[in-house]
Design an enzyme around this catalytic site. Sequence first.
Site, mmCIF file in Angstrom:
data_model
loop_
_atom_site.group_PDB
_atom_site.id
_atom_site.type_symbol
_atom_site.label_atom_id
_atom_site.label_comp_id
_atom_site.label_asym_id
_atom_site.label_seq_id
_atom_site.Cartn_x
_atom_site.Cartn_y
_atom_site.Cartn_z
ATOM 1 N N HIS A 82 0.805 -1.398 0.090
ATOM 2 C CA HIS A 82 0.051 0.070 -0.050
ATOM 3 C C HIS A 82 0.950 1.206 -0.011
ATOM 4 O O HIS A 82 0.480 2.233 -0.403
ATOM 5 C CB HIS A 82 -1.010 -0.125 1.279
ATOM 6 C CG HIS A 82 -2.157 -0.613 0.851
ATOM 7 N ND1 HIS A 82 -3.484 0.008 1.261
ATOM 8 C CD2 HIS A 82 -2.626 -1.872 0.392
ATOM 9 C CE1 HIS A 82 -4.435 -0.929 0.750
ATOM 10 N NE2 HIS A 82 -3.993 -2.061 0.248
ATOM 11 N N ASP A 83 1.862 1.170 0.588
ATOM 12 C CA ASP A 83 3.004 2.416 0.584
ATOM 13 C C ASP A 83 3.348 2.404 -0.871
ATOM 14 O O ASP A 83 3.240 3.698 -1.369
ATOM 15 C CB ASP A 83 4.010 2.181 1.544
ATOM 16 C CG ASP A 83 4.970 3.113 1.751
ATOM 17 O OD1 ASP A 83 4.247 4.472 1.727
ATOM 18 O OD2 ASP A 83 6.108 3.206 1.567
ATOM 19 N N ASP A 90 8.106 5.434 0.005
ATOM 20 C CA ASP A 90 8.414 6.424 0.953
ATOM 21 C C ASP A 90 7.539 6.816 2.248
ATOM 22 O O ASP A 90 7.862 7.691 3.014
ATOM 23 C CB ASP A 90 8.079 7.868 -0.044
ATOM 24 C CG ASP A 90 6.712 8.208 0.050
ATOM 25 O OD1 ASP A 90 5.914 7.249 0.438
ATOM 26 O OD2 ASP A 90 6.251 9.374 -0.422
ATOM 27 N N THR A 211 -1.002 -15.899 -0.538
ATOM 28 C CA THR A 211 -0.794 -17.148 0.120
ATOM 29 C C THR A 211 -0.817 -17.102 1.638
ATOM 30 O O THR A 211 -1.020 -17.965 2.262
ATOM 31 C CB THR A 211 0.633 -17.896 -0.280
ATOM 32 O OG1 THR A 211 0.617 -19.099 0.133
ATOM 33 C CG2 THR A 211 1.799 -17.065 0.174
ATOM 34 N N THR A 262 -2.909 -24.167 3.532
ATOM 35 C CA THR A 262 -1.491 -23.735 4.348
ATOM 36 C C THR A 262 -1.804 -22.325 4.938
ATOM 37 O O THR A 262 -0.697 -21.752 4.397
ATOM 38 C CB THR A 262 -0.354 -24.192 3.609
ATOM 39 O OG1 THR A 262 -0.546 -23.523 2.306
ATOM 40 C CG2 THR A 262 -0.279 -25.709 3.429
ATOM 41 N N ASP A 267 3.847 -20.533 0.471
ATOM 42 C CA ASP A 267 4.254 -21.295 -0.349
ATOM 43 C C ASP A 267 3.430 -21.151 -1.647
ATOM 44 O O ASP A 267 2.845 -20.105 -2.016
ATOM 45 C CB ASP A 267 3.834 -22.679 0.242
ATOM 46 C CG ASP A 267 2.428 -22.947 0.703
ATOM 47 O OD1 ASP A 267 1.572 -22.199 0.247
ATOM 48 O OD2 ASP A 267 2.230 -23.826 1.427
#
Length: 343
Positions: A82-83, A90, A211, A262, A267
Site C-alpha cells: 500500500h505504501d 516513501d 498465500t 496452508t 508457499d
Amino acid sequence: MKASYSGIDIRLMILTMSSFPPVFFLVLVFIPCILSAPEANLTADYYEETCPDFSKIVREAVSAKEGPPARIAAGILRLFFHDCFLEGCDASVLISKNPLHESERDNEINHSLTEDAFEIVTTIKTALEKSCPGVVSCADILAQSTHDVVTMVGGPTYEVKLGRKDGRESKAHKVGANLPLPHHTTNNMVSLFERKGFTLKEMVALSGGHTIGIAHCKDFISRINGTEPDPDLDAQYAEVLKGVCKDYTVDDTKASFLDPVTPGKFDNMYYKNMEKGMGLLASDFILFKDNSTKPFVELYANNETAFFEDFARAMEKLGMVGVKGDEDGEVRLRCDNPNNADA
C-alpha cells in the site's frame, strides 16, 4: 470443479473471525509513477558505516513480535504494498492525519491495515533512533521488515537495497480510485500493473502474496449470496464460506483465510487452490480463468521454485517504485509525522 479436500478438512482450515483484527489480505495499490527517482542511490550496504546494527535491530524486532507469524507477515507485507503503489516507497502510509487533512491511513480502504504492522515499524524506529539517531528512514525500515517477515514464514529471500528517504505528505483522497478491488477484471488489474511498469508475469507472481492473510466476508460475499453460488467456486468450499459469513452484516469482521489449506506458510498453495476452485476472491480466480494469465498460475502451481524466484525479483522491483532521494525526501524522526509537522 471439485476440490480434493474434504468438507471437514476445509472447515478446520477456515476461521470465522468475528473478533479478528482487521483484514490483512494484500490489496495492492497502483497509480502512475517513476520506478526510481534519479537522485536516489540505493545500495545493499547503505548503513554499513552509519548504522551497522540496522539489519540486526530490524530482524530482532520482527522476531520478537507476539502473535501468529503469518498474521504479522501478512500485515507488514500488505502495508509495504500500500505504501509503494500509491506514492512510491516513501513510508507516506505511516503518517497520521493532522488538523489540515486526513492521511492515507484514514481512507476507508486503508482501515484494514493492521495495527500490529504499524506497531512493529514504530518499535524498530524507536530502537534505531537510540542506536543511530537521525540516520535510518522509515521507508527503509518498512522495506527491510517486509523482507524479514516473508522469509520468517517460509518465503524466498531477496536483495533489499537501502537509502530511501521518507515522503513529507500523506493525503487520504489520493488512495480511493487507485486500488485494485476484489471484483476487478483481468483488464482492470493488467492496466493498473502496467502503469507501474510490471509485466503480466510479475503481476501474477506478486499476487502470490495472497498465500498468507485473510479476507473479510464483504470482499467475497457476492460470490456466495443467493441460491446459486459463483460456479467458479468448488461447491463444498462455497458451502463452507456461506457458514463463515452466515448472518453477515456490513460491520462484520468475519473472515476467511485467503489460502485455507496452508494459511501459516508462504508457499505456492494459493495457485494450487485456484485450480481446485478455491480462489477466494474473484480478482484472484480470474488469474486462472483468463487465458493471458492462466499459464503463469499453472507454472507456479506446479513449480514452487519458479514462483519463489519470480516473486523475489518482483519484490526487488517493487521496492524501487517511486523511491525518493535527498531532494524530495527526508529521514523522519518519527514515522507517523513529517519533520515539518505542517506538511
